[in-house]
Scaffold this active site. Structure first.
Site, PDB file in Angstrom:
ATOM      1  CG  PHE A   1      34.378 -16.458 -39.479  1.00  0.00           C
ATOM      2  CD1 PHE A   1      34.190 -15.813 -38.267  1.00  0.00           C
ATOM      3  CD2 PHE A   1      35.670 -16.843 -39.828  1.00  0.00           C
ATOM      4  CE1 PHE A   1      35.271 -15.559 -37.417  1.00  0.00           C
ATOM      5  CE2 PHE A   1      36.750 -16.606 -38.975  1.00  0.00           C
ATOM      6  CZ  PHE A   1      36.543 -15.956 -37.769  1.00  0.00           C
TER       7      PHE A   1
ATOM      8  CG  ASP B   1      38.188 -12.996 -26.954  1.00  0.00           C
ATOM      9  OD1 ASP B   1      37.230 -13.788 -27.033  1.00  0.00           O
ATOM     10  OD2 ASP B   1      38.041 -11.781 -26.726  1.00  0.00           O
TER      11      ASP B   1
ATOM     12  NE  ARG C   1      31.228 -26.054 -27.725  1.00  0.00           N
ATOM     13  CZ  ARG C   1      31.809 -27.179 -27.331  1.00  0.00           C
ATOM     14  NH1 ARG C   1      32.256 -28.043 -28.218  1.00  0.00           N
ATOM     15  NH2 ARG C   1      31.946 -27.456 -26.039  1.00  0.00           N
TER      16      ARG C   1
ATOM     17  CG  HIS D   1      42.471 -10.483 -37.046  1.00  0.00           C
ATOM     18  ND1 HIS D   1      42.034 -10.802 -38.310  1.00  0.00           N
ATOM     19  CD2 HIS D   1      41.508 -10.938 -36.205  1.00  0.00           C
ATOM     20  CE1 HIS D   1      40.863 -11.394 -38.233  1.00  0.00           C
ATOM     21  NE2 HIS D   1      40.521 -11.497 -36.960  1.00  0.00           N
TER      22      HIS D   1
ATOM     23  CE  LYS E   1      39.840 -14.056 -42.007  1.00  0.00           C
ATOM     24  NZ  LYS E   1      38.594 -14.537 -41.403  1.00  0.00           N
TER      25      LYS E   1
ATOM     26  N   GLY F   1      35.211 -21.587 -38.656  1.00  0.00           N
ATOM     27  CA  GLY F   1      36.045 -20.681 -39.458  1.00  0.00           C
ATOM     28  C   GLY F   1      37.387 -20.439 -38.782  1.00  0.00           C
ATOM     29  CE  LYS F   2      37.374 -16.808 -32.901  1.00  0.00           C
ATOM     30  NZ  LYS F   2      37.266 -16.712 -31.436  1.00  0.00           N
TER      31      LYS F   2
HETATM   32  P1  IMP Z   1      35.071 -14.521 -30.045  1.00  0.00           P
HETATM   33  O1  IMP Z   1      34.701 -15.889 -30.507  1.00  0.00           O
HETATM   34  O2  IMP Z   1      34.467 -14.114 -28.762  1.00  0.00           O
HETATM   35  O3  IMP Z   1      36.542 -14.291 -30.112  1.00  0.00           O
HETATM   36  O4  IMP Z   1      34.369 -13.530 -31.082  1.00  0.00           O
HETATM   37  C1  IMP Z   1      34.960 -13.240 -32.267  1.00  0.00           C
HETATM   38  C2  IMP Z   1      33.986 -12.419 -33.102  1.00  0.00           C
HETATM   39  O5  IMP Z   1      34.717 -11.342 -33.709  1.00  0.00           O
HETATM   40  C3  IMP Z   1      33.437 -13.244 -34.263  1.00  0.00           C
HETATM   41  O6  IMP Z   1      32.197 -13.825 -33.939  1.00  0.00           O
HETATM   42  C4  IMP Z   1      33.304 -12.202 -35.358  1.00  0.00           C
HETATM   43  O7  IMP Z   1      32.127 -11.499 -35.190  1.00  0.00           O
HETATM   44  C5  IMP Z   1      34.486 -11.282 -35.090  1.00  0.00           C
HETATM   45  N1  IMP Z   1      35.703 -11.769 -35.784  1.00  0.00           N
HETATM   46  C6  IMP Z   1      36.849 -12.233 -35.209  1.00  0.00           C
HETATM   47  N2  IMP Z   1      37.727 -12.618 -36.135  1.00  0.00           N
HETATM   48  C7  IMP Z   1      37.126 -12.421 -37.316  1.00  0.00           C
HETATM   49  C8  IMP Z   1      37.533 -12.662 -38.650  1.00  0.00           C
HETATM   50  O8  IMP Z   1      38.627 -13.200 -38.945  1.00  0.00           O
HETATM   51  N3  IMP Z   1      36.662 -12.304 -39.591  1.00  0.00           N
HETATM   52  C9  IMP Z   1      35.449 -11.746 -39.319  1.00  0.00           C
HETATM   53  N4  IMP Z   1      34.999 -11.542 -38.108  1.00  0.00           N
HETATM   54  C10 IMP Z   1      35.835 -11.869 -37.089  1.00  0.00           C
END
Ligand code: IMP
Length: 199
Positions: A152, A69, A9, A180, A175, A12-13
């Protein structure tokens, strides 16, 4: 397979994933069903959580689901916040609160010891039980203050030395070229194209 649902959700991702996969012959969408409860991220590694999320959303939608993740590993903090990046400052923490906590944790740490990397693990789970995994990293430095308004999460604090920009000072396309997630998505795409060839 003609559709891939991104099990997240985080808009940004989702935007970044859609941009890199745009040239594939698949419709890549976010989760349209808002009634599906969020997956619980009970794993202790990025890979565990990526697999758990991909399988969970696949079960709930009946579609191929792609989960990312990801998080930030800071060397001076022994790899923290790592898998806990999203909830570093608390369960419902905002990006701003997480960034403030990171800056506080690094108080007094000089530039040369502020090295860090973002890591992304992608998992694609299919209704047939199939699973595909890919990983990507990008190396950088945690700044002393935020720069930029794009992206984000920790983007405004993460400097890419070669580009002399933080990830938040880049366009989405810039970006994706160095991040990554961009690296993980290119590895994933290669596997997907290969698997499609093998039929
Ligand atoms: P996930 O949704 O549990 O994978 O949490 C990912 C978290 O890692 C995000 O809420 C950010 O805090 C950090 N994160 C992951 N990818 C990025 C990125 O591309 N930019 C900035 N923060 C990121």
């Amino acid at each position: 397979m003609n559709k891939i649902v991104v099990g997240s959700r985080n808009s940004g991702k989702i935007r970044e994933i859609q941009a890199v996969l745009a040239d594939l012959p698949y419709c890549v969408t976010g989760l349209s069903d808002q009634t599906i409860p969020d997956a619980e991220e009970t794993g202790t590694t990025f890979q565990e959580n990526a697999i758990l999320k991909a399988r969970y959303y696949c079960q709930h939608t009946g579609e191929y689901c792609l989960a990312d993740d990801s998080g930030l590993e800071v060397d001076a903090l022994d790899g923290a916040p790592g898998v806990y990046s999203a909830r570093y400052a608390g369960e419902q923490a905002s990006d701003e609160e997480n960034n403030q906590k990171l800056l506080s944790a690094l108080t007094g740490i000089p530039m040369q010891r502020r090295t860090a990397r973002f890591r992304s693990v992608l998992a694609l789970a299919g209704p047939d039980g199939s699973l595909m995994l890919a990983e990507g990293v990008c190396e950088g430095i945690v700044l002393f203050e935020a720069r930029g308004t794009g992206g984000f999460g920790y983007d405004p604090l993460f400097l890419m030395p070669d580009q002399r920009k933080t990830l938040a000072e880049m366009t989405l396309a810039e970006k994706n070229l160095v991040s990554h997630r961009g690296n993980a998505l290119r590895a994933f795409k290669q596997q997907l194209v290969q698997a499609a060839k093998e039929g």
